[in-house]
Design a protein around this motif. Sequence first.
Motif, PDB file in Angstrom:
ATOM      1  N   LEU A 245       0.826  -1.203   0.000  1.00 56.49           N
ATOM      2  CA  LEU A 245       0.000   0.000   0.000  1.00 56.49           C
ATOM      3  C   LEU A 245       0.863   1.257   0.000  1.00 56.49           C
ATOM      4  N   GLY A 246       1.987   1.206   0.698  1.00 57.87           N
ATOM      5  CA  GLY A 246       2.926   2.332   0.691  1.00 57.87           C
ATOM      6  C   GLY A 246       3.545   2.534  -0.679  1.00 57.87           C
ATOM      7  N   GLN A 247       3.879   1.428  -1.352  1.00 59.26           N
ATOM      8  CA  GLN A 247       4.424   1.527  -2.710  1.00 59.26           C
ATOM      9  C   GLN A 247       3.405   2.159  -3.641  1.00 59.26           C
ATOM     10  N   LEU A 248       2.154   1.764  -3.520  1.00 63.02           N
ATOM     11  CA  LEU A 248       1.102   2.348  -4.345  1.00 63.02           C
ATOM     12  C   LEU A 248       0.961   3.844  -4.066  1.00 63.02           C
ATOM     13  N   GLN A 249       1.045   4.246  -2.819  1.00 56.44           N
ATOM     14  CA  GLN A 249       0.986   5.677  -2.486  1.00 56.44           C
ATOM     15  C   GLN A 249       2.139   6.437  -3.130  1.00 56.44           C
ATOM     16  N   ARG A 250       3.334   5.851  -3.117  1.00 54.82           N
ATOM     17  CA  ARG A 250       4.484   6.509  -3.750  1.00 54.82           C
ATOM     18  C   ARG A 250       4.287   6.622  -5.258  1.00 54.82           C
ATOM     19  N   ILE A 251       3.769   5.571  -5.881  1.00 53.94           N
ATOM     20  CA  ILE A 251       3.504   5.607  -7.323  1.00 53.94           C
ATOM     21  C   ILE A 251       2.478   6.687  -7.646  1.00 53.94           C
ATOM     22  N   GLU A 252       1.411   6.743  -6.867  1.00 58.48           N
ATOM     23  CA  GLU A 252       0.380   7.753  -7.112  1.00 58.48           C
ATOM     24  C   GLU A 252       0.917   9.162  -6.900  1.00 58.48           C
ATOM     25  N   ALA A 253       1.715   9.360  -5.862  1.00 59.56           N
ATOM     26  CA  ALA A 253       2.285  10.684  -5.600  1.00 59.56           C
ATOM     27  C   ALA A 253       3.233  11.109  -6.725  1.00 59.56           C
TER      28      ALA A 253
END
Length: 95
Positions: free
Chosen positions: A67-75
């Motif tokens: 979920l943290g990786q997805l947040q970084r990708i989205e950011a």
Amino acid sequence: MPEMRFTIRWPDGTPESCYSPSLVIKDYFEPGQSYPLDDFLKRSREALGIASDRVKAKYGRPCSLALGQLQRIEAMSGRFTDTPQATVAVEAFDE
């Protein structure tokens, strides 16, 4: 649960090593391919969501790393929303 890293290159040429707790990433991306930004985001959300759900099924809670990786990708993708035809390249799977 087999985990993996995959290397991407953002539209500005910046490389990033990304994490997934599952090999499901291989079902959504292919090394050497570039994806339009919106498609890359859609595929990332689906793949990392499934990966997190697999961890939840096994351990009783979602995978905070996925979920943290997805947040970084989205950011990071937010930096390129005004770039016409922005693509993200998937360079390699690093198992």
